[in-house]
Write an enzyme that holds these catalytic residues in place. Structure first.
Site, short mmCIF file in Angstrom:
data_model
loop_
_atom_site.label_atom_id
_atom_site.label_comp_id
_atom_site.label_asym_id
_atom_site.label_seq_id
_atom_site.Cartn_x
_atom_site.Cartn_y
_atom_site.Cartn_z
CD GLU A 129 -5.14 -1.71 37.50
OE1 GLU A 129 -5.60 -2.82 37.84
OE2 GLU A 129 -4.12 -1.60 36.79
CB SER B 99 5.92 -2.14 32.72
OG SER B 99 4.72 -1.50 32.36
CG ASN C 143 -2.89 -7.69 40.18
OD1 ASN C 143 -3.99 -8.25 40.16
ND2 ASN C 143 -2.78 -6.37 40.25
CD1 TRP C 144 -2.64 -13.70 36.69
CD2 TRP C 144 -4.31 -15.19 36.75
NE1 TRP C 144 -2.11 -14.93 36.40
CE2 TRP C 144 -3.11 -15.87 36.44
CE3 TRP C 144 -5.48 -15.93 36.84
CZ2 TRP C 144 -3.07 -17.25 36.22
CZ3 TRP C 144 -5.45 -17.30 36.63
CH2 TRP C 144 -4.25 -17.95 36.31
CE LYS C 145 -2.92 -5.07 36.90
NZ LYS C 145 -2.44 -3.84 36.35
N GLY D 59 1.09 -1.24 33.43
CA GLY D 59 0.47 -1.62 32.15
C GLY D 59 0.87 -0.73 30.98
CG HIS E 143 -3.79 -2.42 42.06
ND1 HIS E 143 -4.10 -1.62 40.98
CD2 HIS E 143 -2.70 -3.15 41.69
CE1 HIS E 143 -3.24 -1.87 40.00
NE2 HIS E 143 -2.38 -2.81 40.41
CD GLU F 155 1.62 -2.45 41.61
OE1 GLU F 155 2.02 -3.43 40.98
OE2 GLU F 155 0.42 -2.13 41.67
N GLY G 136 1.64 -7.74 36.73
CA GLY G 136 0.33 -7.77 36.07
C GLY G 136 0.43 -8.53 34.76
N GLY G 137 0.59 -7.79 33.67
CA GLY G 137 0.58 -8.37 32.32
C GLY G 137 1.42 -9.63 32.17
P1 PGA Z 1 1.73 -4.51 35.10
O1 PGA Z 1 0.77 -4.40 36.38
O2 PGA Z 1 2.82 -5.49 35.45
O3 PGA Z 1 0.83 -5.00 33.99
O4 PGA Z 1 2.27 -3.15 34.83
C1 PGA Z 1 1.28 -4.39 37.68
C2 PGA Z 1 0.17 -4.20 38.66
O5 PGA Z 1 -0.73 -3.37 38.41
O6 PGA Z 1 0.13 -4.83 39.75
#
Ligand code: PGA
Length: 257
Positions: A101, A217, A13-15, A177, A99, A171, A238-239
């Protein structure tokens, strides 16, 4: 035993990161460092303007491309929205929905997530539905109440044949993050309860078919332990999906010993 039933699924997930011009070099590097023989399905979910480049660059490397949102409307007067039809036309296979976010930044509700998930399934795009509790809910022991509500609301009105295609990403918001991963046991506990819920709402066959990812994470260091849990069928990353080497290491961690 149950797990063999489901192919692990690692999704990046590149956001709101990376630019269109960065896609090709990233995928070239990923192709170089990821295992050639893979025991999992791999997808990368990118921002809309990056979709064409991502689809072109992943064609030959066996990586699928997903979007991070879509409109609940079919077409027409919805300025700023992107329709399912457009995503399908490009060759998009997955869409992340709900998500945390988007729930926080755009006020997306469980009802909206449900409407979008049903529309996606009807068109042939597979929804990755995100659920997760906040730090406060986690501390107060309300995790399962929150998750049960989100899962039930997201699946409302879906046929069993549709539910088996859904991917659910657990999640915990406090782990996204932050570098604070849920322990493998904590994540397994929630994922197994989600599966039990699906069994209650549908039946055992559907519950065994649904893939449940963990996200929050996940990285090259903790992936193996998380992915070895019986009800964790993959990760939403994500990251660590922004670095080809880290993402490749997570993909490699799906290999059975
Ligand atoms: P993260 O993000 O791996 O950076 O914690 C995961 C996500 O929000 O899908």
């Amino acid at each position: 035993m149950q797990k063999k039933y489901r192919k692990p699924f690692i999704a990046g997930n590149w956001k709101m990161n990376m630019k269109p011009s960065e896609v090709k070099p990233f995928m070239a590097k990923l192709a170089e460092v990821m295992p050639r023989k893979r025991e999992c399905e791999v997808a990368i979910c990118v921002p809309y303007p990056l979709l064409p480049a991502a689809i072109a660059a992943t064609k030959k490397i066996g990586v699928r491309v997903g979007a991070q949102n879509m409109s609940q409307f079919e077409r027409g007067a919805h300025t700023g929205e992107v329709s399912l039809e457009m995503l399908l036309d490009l060759g998009v296979k997955y869409v992340i929905l709900g998500h945390s976010e988007r729930r926080a930044d755009n006020g997306e509700t469980d009802y909206l997530v449900n409407a979008k998930a049903k529309a996606a399934l009807a068109s042939g795009i597979c929804p990755i539905i995100c659920v997760g509790e906040s730090e406060e809910e986690h501390t107060r022991g309300l995790t399962m109440e929150r998750i049960a509500y989100q899962v039930k609301a997201a699946l409302w009105g879906m046929e069993a044949s549709e539910v088996r295609k859904v991917v659910i990403a657990y999640e915990p918001i406090w782990a996204i993050g932050t570098g604070k991963t849920a322990t493998a046991e904590q994540a397994q506990e929630v994922c197994s309860r989600i599966r039990k819920m699906i069994r209650g709402l549908y039946d055992g066959r559907i519950a065994r078919a649904v893939r449940i990812q963990y996200g929050g994470s996940m990285n090259e260091k903790n992936a193996k332990e998380l992915l070895s849990m019986p009800d964790i069928d993959g990760g939403l990353i994500g990251g660590a999906s922004l670095k080809p080497e880290s993402f490749a290491a997570i993909i490699a961690a799906t290999a059975q010993d």
